[in-house]
Design a protein around this motif. Structure first.
Motif, PDB file in Angstrom:
ATOM      1  N   TYR A   4      -8.579  -7.363  -3.693  1.00 49.24           N
ATOM      2  CA  TYR A   4      -7.284  -8.032  -3.535  1.00 49.24           C
ATOM      3  C   TYR A   4      -6.639  -8.294  -4.894  1.00 49.24           C
ATOM      4  CZ  TYR A   4      -3.784 -11.482  -2.246  1.00 49.24           C
ATOM      5  OH  TYR A   4      -2.608 -12.163  -2.086  1.00 49.24           O
ATOM      6  N   THR A  47      -5.425  -4.928  -6.415  1.00 42.46           N
ATOM      7  CA  THR A  47      -4.237  -4.365  -5.775  1.00 42.46           C
ATOM      8  C   THR A  47      -2.996  -5.212  -6.020  1.00 42.46           C
ATOM      9  OG1 THR A  47      -4.767  -5.449  -3.664  1.00 42.46           O
ATOM     10  CG2 THR A  47      -5.534  -3.189  -3.979  1.00 42.46           C
ATOM     11  N   LYS A  48      -3.166  -6.511  -6.169  1.00 44.85           N
ATOM     12  CA  LYS A  48      -2.026  -7.381  -6.434  1.00 44.85           C
ATOM     13  C   LYS A  48      -1.680  -7.432  -7.912  1.00 44.85           C
ATOM     14  CE  LYS A  48      -0.722  -8.999  -2.506  1.00 44.85           C
ATOM     15  NZ  LYS A  48       0.600  -8.812  -1.999  1.00 44.85           N
TER      16      LYS A  48
END
Length: 76
Positions: A62, A65-66
């Motif tokens: 997470y 990807t962020k």
């Protein structure tokens, strides 16, 4: 923004409760001396190890990807 923080806290609390439940079930299955609880004990030990690893991997993916590498305060 505030909704995301609340969602993160609720998710963290649910994960902590789930882990505590797995630790308790592992202890209970270890103390019971029945042949059918051996499989439950093995499954409980595997889940106790596997769940935190999967949660860490999910958190890592997470963040990647962020693009959030610096935390909540911004880049360090």
């Amino acid at each position: 923004m505030i909704l995301m923080k609340k969602l993160k806290r609720i998710t963290a609390l649910a994960g902590a409760v789930l882990l505590a439940g797995m630790y308790m079930s592992t202890l209970i299955f270890a103390l019971l001396d029945r042949s059918e609880t051996m499989g439950l004990l093995k499954a409980s030990v595997v889940c106790t190890v596997l769940l935190p690893v999967l949660l860490y991997a999910y958190t890592l993916v997470y963040k990647i990807t962020k693009g959030d590498g610096g935390g909540e305060d911004g880049p360090s």
